[in-house]
Design an enzyme around this catalytic site. Structure first.
Site, mmCIF file in Angstrom:
data_model
loop_
_atom_site.group_PDB
_atom_site.id
_atom_site.type_symbol
_atom_site.label_atom_id
_atom_site.label_comp_id
_atom_site.label_asym_id
_atom_site.label_seq_id
_atom_site.Cartn_x
_atom_site.Cartn_y
_atom_site.Cartn_z
ATOM 1 C CE LYS A 52 39.085 23.472 16.911
ATOM 2 N NZ LYS A 52 39.108 24.938 16.854
ATOM 3 C CD GLN A 96 41.584 27.533 17.881
ATOM 4 O OE1 GLN A 96 41.321 26.650 17.082
ATOM 5 N NE2 GLN A 96 40.826 27.776 18.932
ATOM 6 C CG ASP A 119 35.766 27.762 13.383
ATOM 7 O OD1 ASP A 119 35.361 26.678 13.825
ATOM 8 O OD2 ASP A 119 36.791 28.331 13.786
#
Ligand code: NAD
Length: 299
Positions: A52, A96, A119
């Site tokens: 990412k 994460q 997200d």
């Protein structure tokens, strides 16, 4: 059979985003900034986070990696989330997953300001998506929708079968494709996606094969290699394989290779379009995270 080349489309998207960031710079504006919070040292999470951050660098998005030890308390992590929520230099951030067991994942996600939730996992964003309001959609479903759009695969009136009911893939992609197309995301190349008749299948579904045989489009996100086989699909089907599974392979230097949930060799000849694994949905997921970061920057 046509391949849905996620690797190529993701590269196209990154090129478009790079241009957009260059324009912002040329106009003297600040560049977008993403923060990635990682807890512990799960090797898969490390790889995802590194990918990412690399993708951000490629398009000119600033990225900050905020790493915490496995032993971090839930309260300290919540404090970090609050800090990022209030930091005007951060446009979006992700925590994460998975988190260590002593941390309540849902409490952390719920604390994220939905406007920075790139997200798309906060209850606020999920609710807004369900209601067709502008929202940040989680990256994998957004990537699947974009892949269909860029190959001009229409969904109106089609029967879409989604295998898997997770919060990050199955539920949101089902929601997006059944919506009336008014839910248009900035940067989407087609506004006509949606209006599908969607069936969601899961581990307790009976007659999965029969249901799949009635599908125009099948999206598999189950985490089960070779779950979808040729006898379960009809000619001309569109197949999106989300699965990422490691299977032993002594011919590979790593001792394993990555496969999806679809028995590609047998299904591909019957399919009109199909995603490969790797190189299908995976690259689209990261490209969508970058698009979400730009979306958060502009909102
Ligand atoms: P999950 O692992 O949380 O759940 C799997 C789902 O599949 C469940 O809803 C379960 O009911 C269903 N399922 C499992 N076996 C089944 C069967 N035999 N028949 C019918 N349904 C079955 O789901 P997830 O987190 O969405 O992950 C699914 C797969 O997608 C995994 O392989 C994961 O690694 C992969 N994934 C890939 C990406 C990407 O970017 N390509 C992103 C997210 C997840």
């Amino acid at each position: 059979m046509n391949l849905l080349d996620g690797k190529k489309i993701a590269a196209d998207i990154r090129a478009e985003l790079r241009e957009e960031v260059e324009t912002l710079k040329a106009q003297g504006k600040r560049v977008p900034k993403l923060a990635v919070v990682i807890v512990g040292n799960n090797p898969a999470s490390e790889t995802y986070v590194n990918n990412k951050i690399k993708a951000c660098a490629e398009v000119g998005i600033e990225a900050a990696r905020i790493a915490y030890d496995e032993s971090i308390s839930e309260q300290t992590l919540l404090n970090e989330v609050t800090k990022l929520n209030n930091d005007p230099t951060i446009d979006g951030f992700i925590v994460q997953l998975p988190l260590p067991e002593h941390i309540n994942e849902s409490a952390i996600l719920s604390a994220i300001d939905y406007r920075k939730d790139v997200d798309g996992l906060t209850p606020e964003n999920v609710g807004r998506t369900v209601q067709g309001l502008p929202s940040l959609v989680s990256a994998t479903p957004r990537g699947i929708r974009e892949l269909l759009a860029r190959y001009d695969i229409q969904t109106e009136g089609k029967h879409v079968v989604v295998i898997g009911r997770s919060n990050i893939v199955g539920k949101p992609i089902a929601m997006l494709l059944m919506q009336r197309p008014y839910l248009s995301l900035p940067g989407m190349s087609a506004s006509s996606l949606g209006d599908a008749t969607v069936t969601i299948c899961h581990s307790k579904t009976r007659n999965l094969a029969d249901i799949c045989r009635t599908a125009d489009i099948i999206i598999v996100a189950a985490g089960s290699p070779k779950l979808l086989t040729a006898d379960m699909v009809r000619d001309g089907v569109v197949v999106i394989d989300v699965g990422i599974n490691r299977v032993d392979d002594i011919t590979s230097p790593r001792g394993y290779r990555l496969v999806g949930d679809v028995d590609f060799e047998s299904v591909a000849p019957k399919a009109a379009f199909i995603t490969p694994v790797p190189g299908g949905v995976g690259p689209m997921t990261i490209a969508s995270l970058l698009q979400n970061t730009l979306q958060a920057y502009h909102s």
